[in-house]
Design a protein around this motif. Structure first.
Motif, PDB file in Angstrom:
ATOM      1  N   LEU A 348      26.495  14.031  26.900  1.00 15.56           N
ATOM      2  CA  LEU A 348      27.655  13.275  26.430  1.00 15.56           C
ATOM      3  C   LEU A 348      27.514  12.876  24.970  1.00 15.56           C
ATOM      4  N   ASN A 349      26.306  12.522  24.561  1.00 17.25           N
ATOM      5  CA  ASN A 349      26.101  12.125  23.168  1.00 17.25           C
ATOM      6  C   ASN A 349      26.341  13.278  22.217  1.00 17.25           C
ATOM      7  N   ILE A 350      25.890  14.487  22.588  1.00 15.09           N
ATOM      8  CA  ILE A 350      26.125  15.652  21.741  1.00 15.09           C
ATOM      9  C   ILE A 350      27.609  15.978  21.687  1.00 15.09           C
ATOM     10  N   ARG A 351      28.291  15.869  22.808  1.00 12.64           N
ATOM     11  CA  ARG A 351      29.727  16.141  22.815  1.00 12.64           C
ATOM     12  C   ARG A 351      30.483  15.128  21.963  1.00 12.64           C
ATOM     13  N   TRP A 352      30.069  13.877  22.043  1.00 14.12           N
ATOM     14  CA  TRP A 352      30.735  12.859  21.233  1.00 14.12           C
ATOM     15  C   TRP A 352      30.491  13.104  19.748  1.00 14.12           C
ATOM     16  N   ASN A 353      29.265  13.422  19.383  1.00 15.76           N
ATOM     17  CA  ASN A 353      28.973  13.686  17.981  1.00 15.76           C
ATOM     18  C   ASN A 353      29.667  14.946  17.494  1.00 15.76           C
ATOM     19  N   MET A 354      29.836  15.921  18.372  1.00 18.32           N
ATOM     20  CA  MET A 354      30.603  17.104  17.984  1.00 18.32           C
ATOM     21  C   MET A 354      32.066  16.750  17.750  1.00 18.32           C
ATOM     22  N   PHE A 355      32.599  15.857  18.587  1.00 11.37           N
ATOM     23  CA  PHE A 355      33.981  15.420  18.386  1.00 11.37           C
ATOM     24  C   PHE A 355      34.123  14.634  17.090  1.00 11.37           C
ATOM     25  N   ARG A 356      33.109  13.851  16.740  1.00 14.76           N
ATOM     26  CA  ARG A 356      33.145  13.074  15.504  1.00 14.76           C
ATOM     27  C   ARG A 356      33.152  13.954  14.263  1.00 14.76           C
ATOM     28  N   LYS A 357      32.566  15.128  14.350  1.00 17.02           N
ATOM     29  CA  LYS A 357      32.467  16.011  13.188  1.00 17.02           C
ATOM     30  C   LYS A 357      33.712  16.865  12.972  1.00 17.02           C
ATOM     31  N   GLN A 449      27.961   2.498  25.785  1.00 15.34           N
ATOM     32  CA  GLN A 449      27.840   1.979  24.428  1.00 15.34           C
ATOM     33  C   GLN A 449      26.831   2.781  23.609  1.00 15.34           C
ATOM     34  N   THR A 450      25.712   3.132  24.235  1.00 12.49           N
ATOM     35  CA  THR A 450      24.688   3.886  23.523  1.00 12.49           C
ATOM     36  C   THR A 450      25.162   5.296  23.209  1.00 12.49           C
ATOM     37  N   VAL A 451      25.959   5.887  24.085  1.00 17.57           N
ATOM     38  CA  VAL A 451      26.470   7.242  23.862  1.00 17.57           C
ATOM     39  C   VAL A 451      27.273   7.309  22.571  1.00 17.57           C
ATOM     40  N   VAL A 452      28.122   6.319  22.335  1.00 19.86           N
ATOM     41  CA  VAL A 452      28.979   6.358  21.144  1.00 19.86           C
ATOM     42  C   VAL A 452      28.295   5.754  19.926  1.00 19.86           C
ATOM     43  N   PRO A 731      34.563  25.072  34.735  1.00 20.95           N
ATOM     44  CA  PRO A 731      33.895  24.223  35.724  1.00 20.95           C
ATOM     45  C   PRO A 731      33.044  25.050  36.667  1.00 20.95           C
ATOM     46  N   ILE A 732      31.955  25.641  36.148  1.00 20.42           N
ATOM     47  CA  ILE A 732      31.096  26.463  36.981  1.00 20.42           C
ATOM     48  C   ILE A 732      30.164  25.595  37.805  1.00 20.42           C
ATOM     49  N   GLY A 733      29.689  24.518  37.217  1.00 20.33           N
ATOM     50  CA  GLY A 733      28.766  23.663  37.938  1.00 20.33           C
ATOM     51  C   GLY A 733      28.173  22.636  37.021  1.00 20.33           C
ATOM     52  N   THR A 734      27.410  21.757  37.609  1.00 18.80           N
ATOM     53  CA  THR A 734      26.823  20.678  36.830  1.00 18.80           C
ATOM     54  C   THR A 734      25.821  21.202  35.826  1.00 18.80           C
ATOM     55  N   ARG A 735      25.007  22.201  36.220  1.00 26.68           N
ATOM     56  CA  ARG A 735      23.986  22.674  35.312  1.00 26.68           C
ATOM     57  C   ARG A 735      24.592  23.333  34.083  1.00 26.68           C
ATOM     58  N   ASN A 736      25.619  24.166  34.271  1.00 30.18           N
ATOM     59  CA  ASN A 736      26.248  24.813  33.120  1.00 30.18           C
ATOM     60  C   ASN A 736      26.887  23.788  32.205  1.00 30.18           C
ATOM     61  N   ALA A 737      27.465  22.746  32.772  1.00 31.34           N
ATOM     62  CA  ALA A 737      28.133  21.744  31.947  1.00 31.34           C
ATOM     63  C   ALA A 737      27.132  20.955  31.130  1.00 31.34           C
ATOM     64  N   LEU A 738      25.960  20.656  31.723  1.00 31.97           N
ATOM     65  CA  LEU A 738      24.979  19.857  31.009  1.00 31.97           C
ATOM     66  C   LEU A 738      24.115  20.721  30.098  1.00 31.97           C
ATOM     67  N   CYS A 739      23.762  21.917  30.558  1.00 31.75           N
ATOM     68  CA  CYS A 739      22.865  22.776  29.795  1.00 31.75           C
ATOM     69  C   CYS A 739      23.507  23.271  28.512  1.00 31.75           C
ATOM     70  N   SER A 740      24.824  23.307  28.474  1.00 34.81           N
ATOM     71  CA  SER A 740      25.494  23.816  27.289  1.00 34.81           C
ATOM     72  C   SER A 740      25.485  22.822  26.144  1.00 34.81           C
ATOM     73  N   ALA A 741      24.798  21.703  26.296  1.00 37.46           N
ATOM     74  CA  ALA A 741      24.721  20.742  25.197  1.00 37.46           C
ATOM     75  C   ALA A 741      24.045  21.341  23.980  1.00 37.46           C
ATOM     76  N   LEU A 742      23.090  22.273  24.206  1.00 34.31           N
ATOM     77  CA  LEU A 742      22.445  22.926  23.071  1.00 34.31           C
ATOM     78  C   LEU A 742      23.438  23.746  22.273  1.00 34.31           C
ATOM     79  N   ASP A 743      24.328  24.442  22.962  1.00 34.98           N
ATOM     80  CA  ASP A 743      25.346  25.222  22.256  1.00 34.98           C
ATOM     81  C   ASP A 743      26.345  24.300  21.560  1.00 34.98           C
ATOM     82  N   MET A 744      26.663  23.171  22.188  1.00 34.75           N
ATOM     83  CA  MET A 744      27.555  22.222  21.540  1.00 34.75           C
ATOM     84  C   MET A 744      26.938  21.689  20.258  1.00 34.75           C
ATOM     85  N   ALA A 745      25.637  21.430  20.305  1.00 31.75           N
ATOM     86  CA  ALA A 745      24.958  20.969  19.096  1.00 31.75           C
ATOM     87  C   ALA A 745      24.985  22.032  18.016  1.00 31.75           C
TER      88      ALA A 745
END
Length: 802
Positions: A348-357, A449-452, A731-745
């Motif tokens: 979530l933190n990576i997604r939020w920071n990606m949205f901020r950029k 709060q920490t995420v944002v 929406p393939i699954g929880t692992r794909n949604a979370l593991c893709s944080a590296l690609d989001m970064a």
């Protein structure tokens, strides 16, 4: 003004505003005191005139560790016995000095936080700007729980956070965040400008005090690592040997250990943190430096009794209950929960920071406005709950500690009663639905709060917020289990919720940062709970295993998101390419077979800003000459007035490094990865045959940054089970949604500050199987392959075909 070139590349400044030109000069004052005062003022103002920028791929420089080590031994061998002993003693002196300065900085930060944070809740009449715990009895005036107190807390907190954000964004953007991703990149063999400077240090410390005092969801323990490295950088300039990048990184590793040791009072944990988390090269000498710096910091911390607890530990606790073997199942479940919570936070933190950029977000909110909005939301949502209203260390200690009727009336016992954890008589309260709901809501609110917050321009650490979330979850589990075990219904021993609170805190922090051994030792030294080492180990291990199956650690993700080059020790990559597939072929070379003179060499230095040049003799590769060595050679040749002949190979050999790393074109990239990682090389020269019998022809160059660029953008190797950016929305699954944080970064790194707007260059040339045009020329113009100014990562580009 302009610069007029003169003989041998020297320059003379000509002011465009002076009509008389260089012939007339302004009258200088004859008073030496006036001249000295003006020079001091100019030296103080000069560093602040330049606008500091956040480090990026283009500004990062690679360190050549073998060359730095060679230069160090050359300087050391040129002096006598006593000089070598003095140089050996300098390392111990600097390590001790870093420990002392870390302790003093931590004292200043704690005093500042205690003074400013207390103003949001009340006022000490007898001792103004003193926190409530050291205010004399009856002298503390609290604002209360009225709407006026709420407005005062929100306004003061927002003002502090906004002031910290404006100061950092205006004067030192490199002081934002925790600084640990930047320190990890520097210790990986790179140089990041403006990260560890006196300017960054002087901005980070007061802004860190303001940010923590504002009540935002951040801590100051993580940024202490950055502060310690800044002190090490400033001290290293006082001694010539530590201007060497290799020796300086030994001091940086020791400083990282001292920073953690001074923040938590954990000397062994600080050394293990530097070894496990931030350092890429950790020799036995570095281990001794780190241990000395940590011992000095914690020794001064123990003598000052500044923690306010009995002994050195920050969260000292005393438990008398024994653990039942069945409780280890619950500790394992806490570890799994911590891994899931940490992975969710990272994603979530990576997604939020990606949205901020995104450009649309940047047009709506400046960094200062963003911090102001986050501060308002944090303070408003923290006010209704007693768990989230005070500073987090006080609440964490209250949840860690047990209810003891013999400890008397203390600030912590009063807070435990106020939070509903203990009764006025020192007994544990029943885990009512109201208490469990309050703990769960506090964990969820602080998590959001920490995420944002992490990623904003404010100096911020995530150690304490992660401990807070885990402590709430663990206390919730422990309280529920104690209520269910009333009358020893399940276990013959009593259940202490504080133990579960400590284990839950360690699990969540391990799930976020993926630390294991160092985290266990830090928790042991932090709490003094040596009897509970097995629950700590079990929770941290399971948290890392569960978290690693979902995504990377938070610091690795931020390194990718910010676009820093970083070479991991182990890669989950199957290499299918060779060195000749990605090497650079258009090189700027010095060919002595063309009989250049010293004027040609001077022209080569003036035309290019490379840090060195490959030296060839026709088709034969000789070695590599550094720019500083080439300048010495040119100066020597220019000083020989009677010399008229060309520069020969014998003239260049004393200044040329012929022991550079060489690989054949068919060498696997897995071998190149080991060379870059273990030897710390900056570049590898690809040497082989090209249409004739000679096997020492320079065919290309492979740099460390270029290898990382092709590795990150997927051009090199095959990374199994690595989701693409397009898989984020599916929406393939929880692992794909979370593991893709590296690609989001990685995608977020391509959007920051337009750092990827540089033009594409032909990095492949015509291939090594074809004859390269102008190969035997004096300086073939091509890509800046010797200055490390490669294109940034995550950008596809054509590779050279063998």
């Amino acid at each position: 003004g302009c610069v007029t070139p003169t003989l041998y590349g020297q320059s003379q400044a000509v002011s465009s505003n002076d009509p008389a030109g260089p012939a007339t000069s302004r009258k200088q004052p004859h008073n030496r005191a006036v001249q000295w005062r003006r020079s001091v003022v100019r030296s103080v103002k000069k560093p602040w005139k330049r606008q500091q920028q956040q480090p990026s791929w283009d500004t990062v420089r690679t360190v050549e560790l073998p060359e730095e080590e060679q230069q160090y031994h050359e300087k050391l061998s040129a002096h006598g016995f006593f000089f070598r002993q003095w140089w050996a003693a300098q390392g111990w002196l600097l390590a001790s000095a870093v420990g002392v300065l870390c302790f003093m900085t931590y004292i200043l930060i704690e005093l500042g936080i205690g003074a400013l944070s207390s103003v949001r809740f009340g006022f000490c009449v007898a001792r103004p700007f003193k926190p409530q715990e050291i205010c004399p009895p009856g002298e503390w005036v609290a604002w209360g729980n009225t709407i006026v107190a709420f407005c005062v807390s929100v306004l003061l907190g927002t003002g502090m956070a906004t002031m910290a954000a404006w100061t950092v964004s205006r004067f030192a953007p490199a002081a934002s965040g925790s600084g640990i991703p930047e320190i990890k990149t520097m210790l990986n063999g790179f140089v990041l400008p403006d990260v560890a400077t006196l300017r960054t240090l002087s901005i980070k410390v007061p802004c860190l005090v303001l940010a923590v005092s504002s009540g935002m969801a951040l801590g100051h323990e993580g940024p202490m690592v950055h502060v310690a490295v800044c002190w090490a950088q400033c001290l290293s300039r006082l001694f010539p040997q530590f201007r060497n990048e290799l020796k300086r990184r030994e001091l940086f590793s020791a400083a990282a250990a001292a920073g953690v040791a001074s923040a938590f009072g954990t000397p062994i944990g600080g050394v293990l943190f530097s070894l496990e988390e931030v350092s890429s090269h950790f020799s036995s000498r570095t281990l001794l430096f780190a241990f000395l710096a940590s011992v000095v910091a914690t020794l001064l911390l123990s003598m000052s009794t500044f923690t306010g607890t009995e002994g050195l530990t920050l969260f000292s606790v005393s438990y008398t209950v024994d653990l039942h073997p069945s409780e280890y199942v619950l500790f394992a479940l806490l570890g799994v929960t911590g891994g899931l919570v940490g992975a969710a936070f990272n994603s979530l933190n990576i997604r939020w920071n990606m949205f901020r950029k995104r450009p649309a977000f940047k047009r709506r909110f400046t960094p200062v406005q963003e911090v102001a909005v986050v501060a308002v939301l944090t303070l408003v949502t923290s006010w209704p709950l007693q768990f989230t209203r005070p500073l987090m260390p006080e609440t964490i200690h209250a949840m860690f500690d047990t209810c003891n009727p013999e400890q008397g009336e203390t600030r912590r016992s009063h807070l435990q009663v106020q939070l509903g954890l203990c009764t006025a008589g020192g007994q544990h309260t029943d885990a009512s639905m109201r208490l469990l709901t309050a703990l769960g809501a506090a964990a969820f609110i602080r998590f959001c709060q920490t995420v944002v917050t992490i990623g904003t321009v404010c100096p911020a650490g995530l150690f304490v917020p992660s401990l807070f979330v885990g402590a709430c979850l663990g206390r919730c589990v422990g309280g529920a289990l104690k209520t269910l075990n009333a009358g020893h219904r399940f276990f013959s021993q009593d259940v202490d919720p504080g133990v579960y609170s400590m284990v839950g805190a360690a699990a969540v922090l391990g799930g976020v940062s993926r630390m294991t051994i160092s985290l266990v030792v830090i928790m042991l030294e932090l709490t003094g709970g040596l009897d509970y080492v097995v629950p700590f180990m079990l929770a941290c291990l399971l948290a890392k295993v569960v978290g690693d199956t979902l995504n990377e650690g938070i610091y690795d993700l931020h390194i990718v998101m910010k676009g820093y080059p970083f070479l991991h020790e182990e890669l989950d990559v199957t290499f299918t390419e060779r060195c000749c597939d990605i090497m650079e072929t258009d090189l700027t070379k010095l060919d002595v077979a063309k009989s250049p003179n010293h004027a040609d060499l001077r022209q080569l230095l003036c035309s290019y800003s490379f840090r060195g040049f490959p030296v060839v003799n026709g088709p034969h590769f000789i070695g590599y000459i550094w720019r500083s060595h080439l300048e010495k050679l040119v100066s020597k040749l220019e000083g020989q007035q009677d010399r008229k002949g060309p520069v020969s190979l014998e003239d260049c050999l004393p200044y040329t490094d012929s022991t550079v790393m060489r690989m054949v074109p068919d060498g696997p990239l897995s071998q190149a990865h080991q060379v870059f990682k273990q030897l710390g090389c900056r570049h590898i020269f690809v040497v082989g045959s090209q249409g004739h019998a000679d096997h020492d022809t320079l065919l290309g160059l492979l740099t460390k940054k270029r290898f990382l660029r092709f590795l990150k953008d997927g051009t090199v190797g095959h990374m199994p089970n690595e989701p693409s950016v397009a898989a984020i929305a599916s929406p393939i699954g929880t692992r794909n949604a979370l593991c893709s944080a590296l690609d989001m970064a990685a995608e977020a790194a391509t959007r920051q500050d337009g750092s990827f707007s540089v033009g594409e260059a032909d990095v492949g040339g015509n291939g090594i199987c074809e004859e390269q045009e102008g190969q035997n020329g004096l300086h073939d113009v091509g890509l800046d392959s010797t200055s490390d100014e490669d294109l940034p990562p995550f950008r596809p580009s054509a590779a050279t075909k063998c």
